[in-house]
Design a protein around this motif. Structure first.
Motif, PDB file in Angstrom:
ATOM      1  N   UNK A 164       0.891  -1.185   0.022  1.00  0.00           N
ATOM      2  CA  UNK A 164      -0.227  -0.006  -0.049  1.00  0.00           C
ATOM      3  C   UNK A 164       0.728   1.284   0.103  1.00  0.00           C
ATOM      4  N   UNK A 165       0.326   2.324  -0.655  1.00  0.00           N
ATOM      5  CA  UNK A 165       1.271   3.584  -0.506  1.00  0.00           C
ATOM      6  C   UNK A 165       0.753   4.390   0.715  1.00  0.00           C
ATOM      7  N   UNK A 166       1.529   5.122   1.457  1.00  0.00           N
ATOM      8  CA  UNK A 166       1.127   6.074   2.170  1.00  0.00           C
ATOM      9  C   UNK A 166       2.225   7.353   2.256  1.00  0.00           C
ATOM     10  N   UNK A 167       1.579   8.597   2.203  1.00  0.00           N
ATOM     11  CA  UNK A 167       2.176   9.718   2.310  1.00  0.00           C
ATOM     12  C   UNK A 167       2.264  10.718   3.612  1.00  0.00           C
ATOM     13  N   UNK A 168       3.303  11.029   3.963  1.00  0.00           N
ATOM     14  CA  UNK A 168       3.543  12.161   4.783  1.00  0.00           C
ATOM     15  C   UNK A 168       3.768  13.689   4.352  1.00  0.00           C
ATOM     16  N   UNK A 169       2.796  14.381   4.733  1.00  0.00           N
ATOM     17  CA  UNK A 169       3.334  15.964   3.739  1.00  0.00           C
ATOM     18  C   UNK A 169       3.332  16.881   4.831  1.00  0.00           C
ATOM     19  N   UNK A 181      -1.584  10.244   5.154  1.00  0.00           N
ATOM     20  CA  UNK A 181      -2.647   9.166   5.005  1.00  0.00           C
ATOM     21  C   UNK A 181      -2.251   8.077   3.931  1.00  0.00           C
ATOM     22  N   UNK A 182      -2.900   7.294   3.858  1.00  0.00           N
ATOM     23  CA  UNK A 182      -2.775   5.973   2.834  1.00  0.00           C
ATOM     24  C   UNK A 182      -3.180   6.671   1.486  1.00  0.00           C
ATOM     25  N   UNK A 211      -6.810   5.449   6.028  1.00  0.00           N
ATOM     26  CA  UNK A 211      -5.982   4.271   5.803  1.00  0.00           C
ATOM     27  C   UNK A 211      -6.673   3.208   4.910  1.00  0.00           C
ATOM     28  N   UNK A 212      -5.884   2.168   4.599  1.00  0.00           N
ATOM     29  CA  UNK A 212      -6.334   0.846   3.792  1.00  0.00           C
ATOM     30  C   UNK A 212      -5.935  -0.515   4.301  1.00  0.00           C
ATOM     31  N   UNK A 221      -2.495  12.672  11.713  1.00  0.00           N
ATOM     32  CA  UNK A 221      -1.754  11.645  11.079  1.00  0.00           C
ATOM     33  C   UNK A 221      -2.910  10.363  11.039  1.00  0.00           C
ATOM     34  N   UNK A 222      -3.571  10.247  11.696  1.00  0.00           N
ATOM     35  CA  UNK A 222      -4.534   9.107  12.015  1.00  0.00           C
ATOM     36  C   UNK A 222      -6.071   9.472  12.503  1.00  0.00           C
TER      37      UNK A 222
END
Ligand SMILES: Nc1ncnc2c1ncn2[C@@H]1O[C@H](COP(=O)(O)OP(=O)(O)OP(=O)(O)O)[C@@H](O)[C@H]1O
Ligand SMILES: CC(=O)N[C@H]1[C@@H]2OC[C@@H](O2)[C@@H](O)[C@@H]1O[C@H](C)C(=O)O
Length: 360
Positions: A172-177, A187-188, A241-242, A346-347
């Motif tokens: 899965x891909x997740x990003x932190x901005x 988020x994913x 999230x996924x 973040x969550x």
């Protein structure tokens, strides 16, 4: 760390106070044998059938835990054998995610990472932190992603105060901005390698699309991508999230091996581009870590679609295969110190949340 791709256990040593990363130590990888991978995949299958209804699939989890203990102990030994510095104070072990259900429609989510913490604690002989996601989920959070605390510390070390993003391309891909004012959103973003790996395996073409060669030989079906992007999930605001199987290879059913690989690869890139387009400000760059950065076709698609500079972790001096392992080392020290590991941004936890359990 053993991620959703179930390809290997990654281990890494860092020097940290849980707030800053002071130094990087060695890293190690213990690949799963096909037999070990099959046992772990069977546990995931059993968990999906169970889905928190009725008795846990104990036999499948017990077998998987034996594999996890052996392979994590091997990774730990590899890491420690070549290390002449002080004995690590603590080990953070993520466990194997077998099932993840984000909160929806006001109902709490649920997540399960399996491991035999007591056995690992005695194998390692140091304090152990584990079960990092439960507290966040119990408080109403997504339980993922958790690497953002560490991504933020890495960005801090870069000393680059522009807006930046860190992208992990795992199953899965997740990003932190991080915006220029220091605000953190994570988020994913969607699938990364998961559906591609599954597509290749279903066609008897290996565990993954090595160097993106199959995708490079195919034609991207942009109409299918437009259709798949219609899923309302993509327009939900983060945090979100996924589960690894929220997107799978059935998407490409009916396509040739090459076209399916090309289209699933472009789809993963498009989901990241969609996320970046919706950030409050365009980041100056997105720094890519995780196994997907080793797939040149995926990186090519990303560079074409993402509206900002795309760099690989190594371009900024990071070890792109070890960042998740380093992240759980960092989170272990934060757990030891009672510091938060997840935030509303973040969550969607209701407040900054400490998490993780400790065995001293
Ligand atoms: N040379 C390569 N060519 C193509 N793909 C590659 C290559 N090397 C690694 N990958 C991809 O990277 C995947 C592993 O990535 P990684 O270890 O970051 O995932 P993970 O940590 O298990 O997942 P997650 O971050 O979702 O928990 C492999 O399954 C494969 O799809
Ligand atoms: C439930 C779970 O294990 N999620 C993983 C998965 O793999 C990538 C993405 O989905 C991320 O949300 C998370 O892993 C990383 C380590 C995280 O928590 O940051």
């Amino acid at each position: 760390m053993s991620g959703t791709s179930i390809d290997a256990v990654d281990a890494a040593l860092i020097l940290t106070d849980g707030e800053r990363v002071l130094d990087f130590g060695p890293a190690a990888e213990r690949k799963y044998t096909p037999e070990e991978r099959a046992v772990l995949k069977a546990a995931v299958d059993a968990a999906r059938k169970w889905a928190w209804t009725g008795p846990q699939p104990e036999a499948a989890f017990r077998k998987a835990n034996a594999v996890l203990t052996k392979t994590h102990s091997d990774a730990w030994q590899q890491l420690i054998n070549g290390w002449n510095g002080p004995v690590p104070a603590i080990a953070g072990v993520h466990g194997q995610t077998v099932l993840h259900k984000p909160p929806a429609n006001g109902a709490r989510g649920n997540t399960l990472q399996i491991l035999d913490a007591d056995s690992l604690h005695s194998e390692f002989g140091v304090s152990l932190a584990y079960d990092f996601r439960s507290a966040d989920v119990e408080a109403g959070g997504q339980g993922a992603p958790l690497a953002p605390a560490f991504h933020a510390a890495l960005l801090q070390n870069l000393g680059d105060t522009r807006s930046n993003a860190v992208l992990n391309l795992g199953g899965v891909a997740n990003v932190t901005y991080r915006s220029a004012d220091g605000n953190l959103v994570a988020f994913d973003t969607g699938p990364a390698n998961g559906p591609i790996d599954e597509w290749m395996e279903q066609h008897g073409a290996g565990t993954h699309d090595e160097d993106g060669k199959t995708a490079a030989a195919g034609r991207v079906d942009d109409m299918s991508i437009d259709l798949w992007m219609d899923k309302p999930w993509f327009d939900l605001p983060g945090p979100k999230s996924l589960d690894r199987f929220d997107f799978d290879a059935t998407l490409a059913r009916g396509m040739s091996l090459e076209d399916g690989a090309a289209t699933l690869t472009a789809f993963s890139a498009e989901t990241v581009a969609h996320a970046v387009r919706n950030f409050t400000e365009r980041p100056d760059q997105i720094i890519v870590c995780g196994g997907g950065r080793r797939n040149p076709q995926l990186m090519r698609e990303l560079r074409q679609r993402v509206p900002c500079g795309v760099k690989s972790a190594e371009d900024v001096g990071w070890l792109g295969d070890s960042i998740e392992a380093q992240a759980f080392a960092f989170l272990a020290v934060r757990t030891l110190r009672g510091l938060p590991i997840s935030w509303p941004g973040t969550t969607s936890a209701p407040a900054p949340m400490a998490g993780g359990r400790l065995i001293d």
